[in-house]
Write an enzyme that holds these catalytic residues in place. Structure first.
Site, PDB file in Angstrom:
ATOM      1  N   ASP A 126       0.478  -1.330   0.061  1.00 14.78           N
ATOM      2  CA  ASP A 126       0.135  -0.058   0.026  1.00 14.78           C
ATOM      3  C   ASP A 126       0.853   1.313  -0.244  1.00 14.78           C
ATOM      4  OD1 ASP A 126      -2.873   1.143   0.761  1.00 14.78           O
ATOM      5  OD2 ASP A 126      -1.722   1.538   1.960  1.00 14.78           O
ATOM      6  N   GLU A 140       0.845  -0.432  -4.824  1.00 12.65           N
ATOM      7  CA  GLU A 140       0.062   0.865  -5.351  1.00 12.65           C
ATOM      8  C   GLU A 140       1.158   2.058  -5.918  1.00 12.65           C
ATOM      9  OE1 GLU A 140      -3.644   3.076  -3.364  1.00 12.65           O
ATOM     10  OE2 GLU A 140      -1.739   2.113  -2.043  1.00 12.65           O
TER      11      GLU A 140
HETATM   12  C1  GLC Z   1      -4.269   3.141  -0.104  1.00  9.25           C
HETATM   13  C2  GLC Z   1      -5.382   2.490   0.327  1.00  9.25           C
HETATM   14  C3  GLC Z   1      -6.723   3.124   0.813  1.00  9.25           C
HETATM   15  C4  GLC Z   1      -6.245   4.345   1.802  1.00  9.25           C
HETATM   16  C5  GLC Z   1      -5.009   4.794   1.918  1.00  9.25           C
HETATM   17  C6  GLC Z   1      -4.338   5.147   2.875  1.00  9.25           C
HETATM   18  O1  GLC Z   1      -4.206   4.056  -0.996  1.00  9.25           O
HETATM   19  O2  GLC Z   1      -6.445   2.393  -1.252  1.00  9.25           O
HETATM   20  O3  GLC Z   1      -7.778   3.008   1.046  1.00  9.25           O
HETATM   21  O4  GLC Z   1      -7.209   4.482   3.003  1.00  9.25           O
HETATM   22  O5  GLC Z   1      -3.936   3.763   1.183  1.00  9.25           O
HETATM   23  O6  GLC Z   1      -4.320   3.868   3.343  1.00  9.25           O
END
Ligand code: GLC
Length: 554
Positions: free
Chosen positions: A212, A254
């Protein structure tokens, strides 16, 4: 840094499994409640694994299910090595993993390591005093003027990336909500702790982990604090460990960035195996709105090549807003104007709606978009509920409106739970078009023509084609720009994909001379089309229609 910890390695997935995967994204909380407390759980998910297998997907990606105050739906983790009690126990998770694997489904879980919850014991220790041994695990400052100019991601809620901690009388750094302090990756102990998180879940047998918010691991003065070389060093370190101990497991980045900035996350095949293609997604929506292939072709042509063992993850919708960070200002205005006229549909830099409502519940558009998802280059991800055309609730706040209970049947709780509807973690979508009486799994299973049945056919057809996962993509350039055509090729397998992005019937002439002599076989029904010759190949397509042809050489 050498790791001396012993690793119990019970299981090895097949090499490159992620390249041919079709991923189904689920939140345990939202899927099925087995014990009637109004919240989905692992036992419930186990009961629904046959449904998932039957859909035809080959992998499941689970949103965070760890102990958490749930102020960011679990992306605020307070214990990395356990399960949130409302979802079950570690034994329930193990049982789920075993049952998923038994059905040939790979499992991807979340590694949210840029930040923790402020309730995590690490942060509690870190804030407790300036000489606590964990002080340096987070990013502290006496002033809030360091790293000036770094953008704020959650612009609707946060005013600064620094927050004042009254306990330790200093500021701490956070790229997301103020209750999510960023870990300090300059501290080697933090890197080891993060490796231990990966090791814990991989030892248990998860096939892959989504990293993430990976661009934001490291901060440096005078930079955007995104995509820094030091961040890539950390990823290389983690990847090396993964390869050493857990061959064939997968890391998915991500990184919501432009293609040229995402490319380094693959390294030379020594960082992440996969990364999301964020900029492609809004351009697919732009393409059908403009009735023009240009946005899609342009972004894919600007996308650098990636190492052979790597793969893009592509998607139409997910648990977050339809992000508009990776478009120009003009394109963003166009997207808001086309897809989010009502201001309740907007959040941060994006649109909080599900696929079916975004596409006016137009079955032809929904099919076309899914057709693109399944035939463009990358591993497709289907967001739970989109396979039945679920709706959303834009009035629920934050991104909750796209995380409502899965609609299994036509009852008050949509068959999600035996609890009273008032007790559910979230109201079920109740408007007349998308309520469980209108949209649910059971009724769609009864009809061979439902969206669900159609999605199953699409997924099955995709699975027959190796070229979709691993093949090359060549865009064709017919004069009619409302038509998007490309050839996917792997070895002797050649697939021609032709999409009409417009609301009206179109004729198109495609130069297919290099396939002269081949016979196009339409893949959904097996019909034979005229043999390709010297002349431009003429096709006619109805509104939003698309064809996948296998080019057969005789
Ligand atoms: C990522 C997740 C999102 C979350 C963010 C902070 O972007 O997809 O849902 O709020 O991280 O952890």
């Amino acid at each position: 840094m050498a790791d001396t910890g012993k690793v119990d390695q019970p299981y090895t997935p097949p090499p490159l499994w992620y390249k041919d995967a079709i991923v189904y994204q689920i939140h345990v909380r939202t899927f099925y409640d087995s014990n009637g407390d109004g919240v989905g759980d692992f036992q419930g998910l186990i009961q629904k694994l046959d449904y998932i297998q039957n859909l035809g997907v080959t992998a499941i990606w689970l949103l965070p299910f760890y102990p958490s105050p749930l102020k960011d739906d679990g992306y605020d983790i307070s214990d990395y090595n356990s399960i949130h009690p409302s979802y079950g126990t570690l034994d329930d998770f193990r049982a789920f993993l075993q049952e998923a694997h038994r059905r040939g489904l790979h499992v991807i879980t979340e590694a949210v390591v840029n930040h923790t919850s402020d309730q995590h014991p690490w942060f509690q220790e870190s804030r407790s005093s300036k000489d606590n041994p964990r002080r340096n695990w987070y990013v502290w400052s006496d002033t809030d003027d360091r790293y000036r100019g770094v953008r704020i991601i959650f612009v609707d809620t946060e005013l600064s990336n620094w927050s004042w901690d009254p306990v330790s009388k200093a500021y701490y750094w956070h790229r997301f909500f103020s209750h999510q302090p960023d870990l300090n990756f300059d501290n080697p102990e933090v890197c080891e702790a993060v490796w231990n998180i990966l090791k814990f879940w991989m030892e248990m047998g998860v096939d892959g982990m989504r990293l993430d918010a990976v661009p934001y691991l490291v901060e440096r003065e005078g930079t955007s604090c995104e995509n820094l070389p030091e961040t890539h060093e950390i990823l290389k370190f983690l990847r090396k460990r993964v390869d050493e101990y857990f061959p064939n497991r997968m890391l998915l980045a991500e990184a919501n960035q432009w293609p040229s900035d995402v490319r380094p996350y693959f390294g030379e095949g020594d960082e992440c195996h996969m990364a999301f293609h964020f900029p492609l997604m809004p351009r697919m929506f732009m393409g059908i709105q403009l009735e023009d292939r240009k946005p899609i072709v342009d972004i894919l042509q600007q996308t650098p090549a990636i190492p052979d063992m790597c793969q893009w993850a592509i998607f139409l919708r997910n648990h977050d807003e339809l992000t508009l960070e990776m478009v120009t200002d003009e394109e963003r205005d166009y997207m808001y104007d086309s897809y989010a006229k009502d201001s309740s549909m907007r959040i941060n830099v994006g649109i909080r709606r599900r696929l079916a409502p975004l596409l006016d519940n137009d079955r032809r558009k929904i099919e076309l978009m899914n057709g693109l998802l399944m035939s463009l280059s990358g591993t497709p991800i289907v967001y739970y509920g989109d396979e039945i055309g679920m709706g959303d609730n834009i009035y629920l706040g934050d991104r909750k409106g796209v995380r409502t209970p899965m609609q299994w049947s036509g009852g008050w709780t949509g068959g999600f739970s035996l609890a009273d509807p008032e007790r559910l973690y979230s109201p079920v979508v109740s408007n007349i078009m998308y309520c469980p009486q209108a949209v649910n799994v059971i009724s769609e299973q009864r009809s061979a023509h439902s969206l669900l049945s159609w999605m199953k056919l699409l997924i099955r057809t995709r699975r027959k084609v190796k070229a979709f996962g691993s093949g090359t993509t060549e865009f064709l350039h017919p004069e009619n720009h409302r038509v998007l055509a490309y050839v996917r090729k792997l070895g002797s397998e050649t697939i021609l994909v032709v999409n009409n992005l417009s609301a009206s019937a179109q004729a198109v002439e495609i130069d297919l001379r290099k396939f002269r002599g081949a016979i196009p076989v339409e893949m959904s029904g097996g019909s034979i089309f005229p043999r390709i010759g010297e002349l431009p190949y003429l096709l006619t397509l109805g509104p939003y229609q698309f064809f996948w042809f296998r080019l057969r050489r005789i």
